[in-house]
Scaffold this motif. Structure first.
Motif, PDB file in Angstrom:
ATOM      1  N   ARG A  13       0.842  -1.197   0.000  1.00 41.07           N
ATOM      2  CA  ARG A  13       0.000   0.000   0.000  1.00 41.07           C
ATOM      3  C   ARG A  13       0.875   1.244   0.000  1.00 41.07           C
ATOM      4  N   LEU A  14       0.434   2.233  -0.775  1.00 42.43           N
ATOM      5  CA  LEU A  14       1.076   3.545  -0.782  1.00 42.43           C
ATOM      6  C   LEU A  14       0.141   4.488  -0.040  1.00 42.43           C
ATOM      7  N   VAL A  15       0.652   5.124   1.011  1.00 34.00           N
ATOM      8  CA  VAL A  15      -0.173   5.961   1.878  1.00 34.00           C
ATOM      9  C   VAL A  15       0.346   7.395   1.850  1.00 34.00           C
ATOM     10  N   GLN A  16      -0.552   8.328   1.649  1.00 38.69           N
ATOM     11  CA  GLN A  16      -0.238   9.761   1.708  1.00 38.69           C
ATOM     12  C   GLN A  16      -0.867  10.284   3.000  1.00 38.69           C
ATOM     13  N   VAL A  17      -0.046  10.845   3.888  1.00 38.62           N
ATOM     14  CA  VAL A  17      -0.515  11.363   5.162  1.00 38.62           C
ATOM     15  C   VAL A  17      -0.449  12.880   5.102  1.00 38.62           C
ATOM     16  N   ARG A  18      -1.607  13.527   5.236  1.00 40.92           N
ATOM     17  CA  ARG A  18      -1.664  14.997   5.170  1.00 40.92           C
ATOM     18  C   ARG A  18      -2.068  15.561   6.530  1.00 40.92           C
ATOM     19  N   GLY A  19      -1.528  16.720   6.825  1.00 36.84           N
ATOM     20  CA  GLY A  19      -1.788  17.400   8.096  1.00 36.84           C
ATOM     21  C   GLY A  19      -0.476  17.951   8.617  1.00 36.84           C
ATOM     22  N   GLN A  20      -0.389  18.107   9.931  1.00 42.88           N
ATOM     23  CA  GLN A  20       0.860  18.567  10.553  1.00 42.88           C
ATOM     24  C   GLN A  20       1.674  17.331  10.923  1.00 42.88           C
ATOM     25  N   GLY A  49       4.393  19.163   2.099  1.00 40.38           N
ATOM     26  CA  GLY A  49       4.136  19.122   3.538  1.00 40.38           C
ATOM     27  C   GLY A  49       3.550  17.812   4.017  1.00 40.38           C
ATOM     28  N   SER A  50       3.256  16.911   3.104  1.00 36.71           N
ATOM     29  CA  SER A  50       2.712  15.608   3.493  1.00 36.71           C
ATOM     30  C   SER A  50       3.851  14.612   3.709  1.00 36.71           C
ATOM     31  N   VAL A  51       3.491  13.443   4.195  1.00 37.38           N
ATOM     32  CA  VAL A  51       4.427  12.337   4.348  1.00 37.38           C
ATOM     33  C   VAL A  51       3.893  11.182   3.509  1.00 37.38           C
ATOM     34  N   GLU A  52       4.778  10.551   2.744  1.00 35.19           N
ATOM     35  CA  GLU A  52       4.412   9.423   1.895  1.00 35.19           C
ATOM     36  C   GLU A  52       5.031   8.159   2.481  1.00 35.19           C
ATOM     37  N   VAL A  53       4.230   7.088   2.542  1.00 38.72           N
ATOM     38  CA  VAL A  53       4.677   5.849   3.162  1.00 38.72           C
ATOM     39  C   VAL A  53       4.352   4.677   2.237  1.00 38.72           C
ATOM     40  N   MET A  54       5.344   3.863   1.933  1.00 43.46           N
ATOM     41  CA  MET A  54       5.151   2.629   1.190  1.00 43.46           C
ATOM     42  C   MET A  54       5.199   1.498   2.205  1.00 43.46           C
ATOM     43  N   LEU A  55       4.121   0.719   2.274  1.00 41.51           N
ATOM     44  CA  LEU A  55       4.012  -0.345   3.257  1.00 41.51           C
ATOM     45  C   LEU A  55       3.875  -1.687   2.565  1.00 41.51           C
ATOM     46  N   GLN A  56       4.548  -2.698   3.109  1.00 42.08           N
ATOM     47  CA  GLN A  56       4.419  -4.042   2.571  1.00 42.08           C
ATOM     48  C   GLN A  56       4.361  -5.026   3.735  1.00 42.08           C
TER      49      GLN A  56
END
Length: 102
Positions: A13-20, A49-56
């Motif tokens: 999964r590719l996750v985009q985390v937005r916020g502070q 300003g977001s954080v991107e996370v690749m999860l496996q």
């Protein structure tokens, strides 16, 4: 917890985390949590300003990690979590690491 083995269902999964979520140690905490849960992949800041996370990992591992990404770090104020499941074939990661900002 150990990473998913070859006999388990492996999802990515590719996750985009937005916020502070930048400048508060979110990526470092993410690395620690992913390693504790047994997830492989990577995390990086994005210029917007977001954080991107690749999860496996297994579906259960990924669900646990996504729950942590949205609520697990008290200093973070997550406004939105955008999750995209990637379809095989995909590269198999052997660890979880922090990447440079994109």
């Amino acid at each position: 917890m150990e990473p998913a083995n070859d006999d388990e269902i492996l999802e990515t999964r590719l996750v985009q985390v937005r916020g502070q979520v930048q400048g508060i140690g979110y990526r470092e905490a993410c690395v620690r949590q992913a390693q504790a849960v047994g997830i492989t992949g990577w995390v990086r800041n994005r210029m917007d300003g977001s954080v991107e996370v690749m999860l496996q990992g297994s579906p259960e591992q990924l669900d646990n990690m996504c729950a942590w990404l949205s609520e697990g770090m008290s200093a973070a104020l997550v406004d939105e979590l955008e999750v995209a499941e990637l379809q095989p074939p995909f590269a198999r990661f052997d660890r979880f690491e922090r990447l440079p900002t994109l």
